[in-house]
Design a protein around this motif. Structure first.
Motif, PDB file in Angstrom:
ATOM      1  N   LEU A  43      -1.062  11.975   3.039  1.00 37.96           N
ATOM      2  CA  LEU A  43      -2.153  11.127   2.521  1.00 37.96           C
ATOM      3  C   LEU A  43      -2.587  11.587   1.138  1.00 37.96           C
ATOM      4  N   GLU A  44      -2.721  12.876   0.980  1.00 39.64           N
ATOM      5  CA  GLU A  44      -3.114  13.403  -0.343  1.00 39.64           C
ATOM      6  C   GLU A  44      -2.081  13.005  -1.396  1.00 39.64           C
ATOM      7  N   LYS A  45      -0.823  13.170  -1.005  1.00 39.40           N
ATOM      8  CA  LYS A  45       0.281  12.857  -1.924  1.00 39.40           C
ATOM      9  C   LYS A  45       0.285  11.352  -2.267  1.00 39.40           C
ATOM     10  N   TRP A  46       0.095  10.535  -1.237  1.00 37.25           N
ATOM     11  CA  TRP A  46       0.153   9.073  -1.461  1.00 37.25           C
ATOM     12  C   TRP A  46      -0.990   8.602  -2.352  1.00 37.25           C
ATOM     13  N   PHE A  47      -2.200   9.044  -2.042  1.00 37.38           N
ATOM     14  CA  PHE A  47      -3.342   8.597  -2.854  1.00 37.38           C
ATOM     15  C   PHE A  47      -3.173   9.025  -4.309  1.00 37.38           C
ATOM     16  N   ALA A  48      -2.670  10.245  -4.494  1.00 40.14           N
ATOM     17  CA  ALA A  48      -2.451  10.724  -5.871  1.00 40.14           C
ATOM     18  C   ALA A  48      -1.414   9.849  -6.571  1.00 40.14           C
ATOM     19  N   SER A  49      -0.384   9.509  -5.829  1.00 38.07           N
ATOM     20  CA  SER A  49       0.688   8.683  -6.387  1.00 38.07           C
ATOM     21  C   SER A  49       0.192   7.259  -6.703  1.00 38.07           C
ATOM     22  N   TRP A  50      -0.586   6.688  -5.781  1.00 34.34           N
ATOM     23  CA  TRP A  50      -1.102   5.320  -6.026  1.00 34.34           C
ATOM     24  C   TRP A  50      -2.013   5.303  -7.254  1.00 34.34           C
ATOM     25  N   ALA A  51      -2.821   6.365  -7.369  1.00 29.48           N
ATOM     26  CA  ALA A  51      -3.724   6.431  -8.525  1.00 29.48           C
ATOM     27  C   ALA A  51      -2.914   6.545  -9.820  1.00 29.48           C
ATOM     28  N   GLU A  52      -1.865   7.359  -9.758  1.00 21.48           N
ATOM     29  CA  GLU A  52      -1.032   7.566 -10.944  1.00 21.48           C
ATOM     30  C   GLU A  52      -0.318   6.275 -11.352  1.00 21.48           C
ATOM     31  N   LEU A  53       0.083   5.516 -10.347  1.00 16.76           N
ATOM     32  CA  LEU A  53       0.784   4.249 -10.627  1.00 16.76           C
ATOM     33  C   LEU A  53      -0.178   3.131 -11.038  1.00 16.76           C
ATOM     34  N   GLY A  54      -1.461   3.386 -10.927  1.00 19.12           N
ATOM     35  CA  GLY A  54      -2.451   2.364 -11.294  1.00 19.12           C
ATOM     36  C   GLY A  54      -2.566   1.262 -10.261  1.00 19.12           C
ATOM     37  N   TRP A  55      -2.289   1.581  -9.025  1.00 24.82           N
ATOM     38  CA  TRP A  55      -2.335   0.556  -7.972  1.00 24.82           C
ATOM     39  C   TRP A  55      -3.742   0.259  -7.472  1.00 24.82           C
ATOM     40  N   LEU A  56      -4.643   1.249  -7.615  1.00 24.99           N
ATOM     41  CA  LEU A  56      -5.959   1.109  -6.989  1.00 24.99           C
ATOM     42  C   LEU A  56      -6.972   0.521  -7.967  1.00 24.99           C
ATOM     43  N   CYS A  57      -7.775  -0.374  -7.447  1.00 26.18           N
ATOM     44  CA  CYS A  57      -8.817  -0.977  -8.288  1.00 26.18           C
ATOM     45  C   CYS A  57     -10.052  -1.212  -7.424  1.00 26.18           C
ATOM     46  N   GLY A  58     -11.126  -1.575  -8.078  1.00 24.49           N
ATOM     47  CA  GLY A  58     -12.327  -1.894  -7.319  1.00 24.49           C
ATOM     48  C   GLY A  58     -12.176  -3.242  -6.631  1.00 24.49           C
ATOM     49  N   ILE A  59     -13.116  -3.526  -5.742  1.00 20.91           N
ATOM     50  CA  ILE A  59     -13.043  -4.829  -5.047  1.00 20.91           C
ATOM     51  C   ILE A  59     -14.013  -5.798  -5.691  1.00 20.91           C
TER      52      ILE A  59
END
Lengths: 267, 279
Positions: free
Chosen positions: A251-267
């Motif tokens: 989970l730590e690895k995935w969240f870091a990766s998603w953040a790095e890829l710019g996948w996460l945004c606000g709702i």
């Protein structure tokens, strides 16, 4: 609008009633100029958008599917970009057109449509500290609109990359009549089934296919469904076959990766 | 008529159509081009590379929007969602004027993606002018209609194509994007005198001119935008410039697109005809 070019006797009479002949062409011949152009333009657009499907099915079956699809589902959008939007649903109801390749064909269409969506979908502001002011069980995080999450039965992603090497960007031209183009299909062997989870996404204006772990895919799906992060993680921990300690590291690895890829945004 | 109310009182010179194969050249070499014409529909999207590229182009060049799917001649009213997207793009590009074609192409929400010929009737002119006015009022920018190439004519037509064009632009009080190549193509397909067409066009409404190449077949000519402009079309252009004055001119090249330099050089041939009219 019925596609032109299926001129039976009745439509010939209608055309002759509306359209003038000239000293070189009959009314039907004059309308057939438009008919041919219509089909060339639309078929050409489908070739541009679905090179992977062409590789899966071969030129003959692909052509047959495209013509039948366009006859049943003519364009309902001002842009040809959306021409293939109903192809997955249509082929799902008309499986005979793909024969025993139906599953791999449907997977490929899903991937190729996700590719089109990823190309020009919006990009929201990245998740920032202001979105995390009140972390807690109800915290919700959004996924960028250009990301599609796919659960596929065949590893079509690699094939699509090979098939699309000669793919060009879609562009509408002005007032130009479309002429037929020669197309080459990539010759491929039969794909072996292999369940894969893929995120189709955009980064630096290029499209990428990123394979996901099953748990990773499920969490992202829940975020996409706007479920609270806490609930998504709890559900994943409860249902996963992976030991909790390992899952925590993942989970730590995935969240870091998603953040790095710019996948996460606000709702 | 270098500047008039139909082109936002601008005095644009010779431009070319902005096409994907030229993006890298334009952005890296920054060639001197007076203006680019974009196809609006290619940028009526939510994000991604096309809009980023457009923004980079807009930082350095003047851009005019040209559309292919408004279908002023369709019987139904214009699609409001389409207009909203178009207006968002107008705000982005700050296009001084905007054009689309004198044609129809959709019925009940189904699109042909073609520029279909119209019956030249008073009723059709009335409906078309209504749509042009609606677009102009909504978009808040001057709107011009472009004459199309055509391959068929209707028995019910009550006037010539140029009379129809005049009827529409007078009723809509809009400008004209005069496509000289289209006049040539249609004149060959329908056996009329292209100079009679040009002579009847209201010069004070011409906001822009289009040039392009076409393909000749045994029994007809197709407007393919995949060749250089032929001499008879340059002669028509020369005549048009004498009638309307130096006018914003745009070369369209949409298929088998050669290098940027070749397309630009072809467009710049128009310069030969401009100083004469300016004198």
């Amino acid at each position: 609008m019925a596609p032109l070019g299926r001129a039976d006797e009745v439509s010939r009479k209608i055309k002759a009633g509306y359209i003038k002949a000239n000293d070189r062409l009959t009314p039907v011949e004059r309308l057939e100029i438009y008919s041919r152009s219509y089909w060339y333009r639309l078929i050409d657009s489908m070739y541009e958008d679905f090179p992977g499907l062409l590789a899966v099915l071969g030129p003959r079956a692909f052509d047959k599917i495209v013509r039948a699809y366009l006859a049943d589902c003519p364009s309902r959008s001002f842009t040809l970009r959306n021409l293939g939007s109903r192809l997955h649903e249509w082929l799902g109801k008309n499986k005979k057109f793909a024969g025993n390749k139906i599953d791999v064909a449907l997977d490929m269409i899903a991937l190729e449509w996700a590719h089109i969506e990823a190309w020009d979908a919006a990009e929201r502001k990245l998740l920032g500290p202001e979105d995390l002011l009140e972390p807690g069980p109800d915290l919700r995080i959004g996924l960028q609109p250009h990301i599609s999450l796919l659960d596929l039965r065949y590893p079509v992603d690699d094939l699509r990359i090979r098939a699309a090497s000669a793919h060009t960007e879609h562009e509408t031209a002005s007032n130009a009549v479309t002429k037929p183009k020669k197309r080459r299909a990539l010759a491929v062997g039969r794909l072996k089934p292999q369940r894969i989870f893929v995120a189709v996404h955009r980064m630096d204006d290029s499209i990428y296919y990123r394979r996901l772990a099953h748990d990773e895919f499920r969490i992202l799906e829940m975020l996409r469904e706007r479920k609270p992060v806490g609930r998504a993680l709890a559900k994943c921990v409860k249902e996963s076959a992976t030991p909790v300690a390992e899952l925590q590291k993942n989970l730590e690895k995935w969240f870091a990766s998603w953040a790095e890829l710019g996948w996460l945004c606000g709702i | 008529m270098p500047a008039n109310r139909f082109n936002g009182f601008t005095d644009y010179g010779i431009g070319i159509g902005l096409r994907i194969p030229h993006y890298d050249h334009i952005l890296s070499r920054k060639p001197v081009v007076d203006w680019f014409e974009i196809i609006s529909e290619n940028f009526m999207i939510d994000g991604g590379r096309p809009l980023k590229t457009l923004d980079q182009i807009l930082e350095q060049y003047r851009v005019v929007q040209h559309g292919v799917s408004m279908y002023f001649g369709s019987a139904e009213k214009l699609n409001r969602e389409h207009l909203k997207k178009l207006k968002a793009l107008v705000k982005r590009t700050k296009t001084p004027w905007l054009s689309d074609h004198l044609c129809w192409g959709s019925v009940d929400g189904t699109y042909s993606h073609d520029l279909l010929p119209m019956p030249y009737t008073f009723e059709a002119a009335k409906v078309t002018a209504r749509n042009v006015r609606e677009a102009r009022d909504f978009l808040e920018v001057p709107v011009c209609v472009e004459n199309v190439s055509s391959y068929a004519e209707f028995h019910v037509s009550e006037m010539t194509e140029w009379e129809f064009l005049n009827e529409v632009v007078e009723r809509a009080d809009c400008g004209i994007l005069l496509d000289v190549n289209n006049i040539y193509v249609s004149s060959r397909n329908h056996s009329f005198n292209p100079y009679e067409y040009l002579n009847s066009v209201p010069a004070d409404r011409v906001a822009q001119i289009h040039l392009a190449g076409h393909s000749k077949f045994q029994k007809y000519i197709l407007d393919t935008h995949d060749h250089p402009v032929i001499d008879p079309v340059w002669k028509l252009y020369d005549h048009a410039i004498k009638l309307v004055g130096p006018t914003a001119t745009l070369l369209e090249w949409d298929d088998h697109i050669p290098s940027f330099e070749e397309v630009h050089a072809e467009a710049m041939k128009a310069e030969r005809f401009l100083p004469v009219a300016a004198v």
